[in-house]
Design a protein around this motif. Structure first.
Motif, PDB file in Angstrom:
ATOM      1  N   LYS A 149      33.787 -30.900 -27.630  1.00 27.76           N
ATOM      2  CA  LYS A 149      32.573 -29.448 -27.732  1.00 27.76           C
ATOM      3  C   LYS A 149      31.962 -29.916 -26.271  1.00 27.76           C
ATOM      4  O   LYS A 149      31.344 -28.466 -26.213  1.00 27.76           O
ATOM      5  CB  LYS A 149      31.424 -30.308 -28.866  1.00 27.76           C
ATOM      6  CG  LYS A 149      31.683 -30.330 -29.963  1.00 27.76           C
ATOM      7  CD  LYS A 149      30.442 -30.509 -31.373  1.00 27.76           C
ATOM      8  CE  LYS A 149      31.367 -30.741 -32.474  1.00 27.76           C
ATOM      9  NZ  LYS A 149      30.268 -31.299 -33.452  1.00 27.76           N
ATOM     10  N   VAL A 150      32.021 -30.419 -24.855  1.00 28.35           N
ATOM     11  CA  VAL A 150      31.253 -30.800 -24.370  1.00 28.35           C
ATOM     12  C   VAL A 150      32.253 -29.958 -23.432  1.00 28.35           C
ATOM     13  O   VAL A 150      31.313 -28.837 -22.430  1.00 28.35           O
ATOM     14  CB  VAL A 150      31.146 -31.862 -23.495  1.00 28.35           C
ATOM     15  CG1 VAL A 150      30.911 -31.826 -21.940  1.00 28.35           C
ATOM     16  CG2 VAL A 150      30.197 -32.579 -24.217  1.00 28.35           C
ATOM     17  N   THR A 154      32.949 -34.995 -29.421  1.00 30.48           N
ATOM     18  CA  THR A 154      31.743 -35.277 -28.999  1.00 30.48           C
ATOM     19  C   THR A 154      32.083 -34.149 -27.605  1.00 30.48           C
ATOM     20  O   THR A 154      31.680 -33.159 -26.684  1.00 30.48           O
ATOM     21  CB  THR A 154      30.735 -36.262 -28.677  1.00 30.48           C
ATOM     22  OG1 THR A 154      30.649 -36.065 -29.411  1.00 30.48           O
ATOM     23  CG2 THR A 154      30.335 -35.822 -27.631  1.00 30.48           C
TER      24      THR A 154
END
Length: 301
Positions: free
Chosen positions: A274-275, A271
């Motif tokens: 992806k940020v 996650t």
């Protein structure tokens, strides 16, 4: 001399575009990943032409010993990874052979010339080494070609050792006055984490390498944060070709986090990756626009 060496032979542009393409593929944004892979391949052709021109020009042979020349190794390795991950692993053997040959030829020349108060570009000794590791380990897993796993692991250790060597000689004033390549301080660790994750995936006993992957990525993220703070406190908004060496660590950190999250079963890292992808995409667009503006201005002058 240094500025011309940074501009040529276009390896930093290949590295930056290629790793953003890979990060987009890992995030599932396939249309953009494919488009950037095509651009990466086109830039690599320019890299080949300029590198061959450099070899043919006897008056520029000294440029084969500056750290920036190692972008030719890393750029070839990143392109190879993009090709392998797009489903053409056999084809990616060719970039692996080229990247390894360039690494063997160029790395000793560069190491002999390294002195004290090194710029961020000096960390390319690690980046170039780990780019070979990442591609070799990727092919070891995809082909499969498990004979590549142990050589890749050996080069992984060498790359980390080279990082420590350069860190001991790094000019830390680059953090607030560097022109873009100071970001390789973090990017060289990010690609080391990616290399460790890829070797982990290809190895039969991955647990120690999983710990190494997370530890190296943690240090890379810490440097990433420090560099962001330095950019805020000491802004350098003007375009410089060395800003391609800022885009590469941004994209590499995103790709490393996503890969480590999958390999080490840590979804939160995926996650985070992806940020971190979107600042890398934004930086690629901004630096690309700056490069186009500079090229247009040069053509009119």
């Amino acid at each position: 001399m240094e500025n011309r060496a940074v501009r040529q032979p276009w390896g930093a542009e290949v590295m930056a575009t290629g790793i953003v393409s890979i990060a987009l593929r890992l995030a599932g944004v396939m249309w953009a990943a494919r488009g950037l892979l095509v651009i990466t391949a086109a830039l690599w052709v320019v890299l080949v032409v300029t590198f061959c021109g450099l070899l043919a020009d006897g008056s520029r042979r000294d440029e084969l010993s500056v750290p920036a020349i190692l972008t030719s190794v890393a750029g070839t390795g990143v392109l190879g990874n993009g090709i392998a991950l797009s489903g053409h692993a056999v084809t990616a053997v060719v970039p692996l052979v080229i990247a390894f040959g360039l690494w063997m030829f160029l790395l000793p020349r560069v190491l002999r010339r390294l002195k004290r108060r090194l710029p961020g570009a000096a960390y390319l000794v690690t980046v170039a080494t780990q780019s070979v590791v990442v591609l070799a380990a990727t092919l070891a897993d995809l082909l499969p070609a498990h004979l590549l796993t142990w050589p890749a692991g050996t080069l992984l250790a060498l790359g980390l050792g080279l990082y420590v060597f350069v860190l001991s000689r790094f000019d830390f004033r680059q953090l607030y006055r560097g022109s873009g390549d100071h970001w390789v301080l973090a990017g060289s660790l990010s690609i080391s984490a990616l290399a460790s994750a890829r070797v982990t995936n290809a190895a039969g006993d991955p647990r120690p390498l999983e710990w190494l992957t997370v530890a190296v990525l943690g240090v890379a993220l810490a440097w990433y944060a420090v560099l962001v703070v330095c950019e805020v406190l000491f802004p350098r908004p003007r375009y410089d070709p060395r800003r391609w060496s800022t885009v590469f660590p941004l994209g590499m950190t995103a790709a490393s986090a996503m890969t480590a999250g999958a390999v080490c079963s840590l979804p939160w890292l995926g996650t985070l990756g992806k940020v971190l992808l979107w600042p890398a995409v934004a930086a690629w667009l901004v630096v690309g626009a700056g490069a186009i503006r500079q090229a247009v201005a040069a053509s009119r002058s």
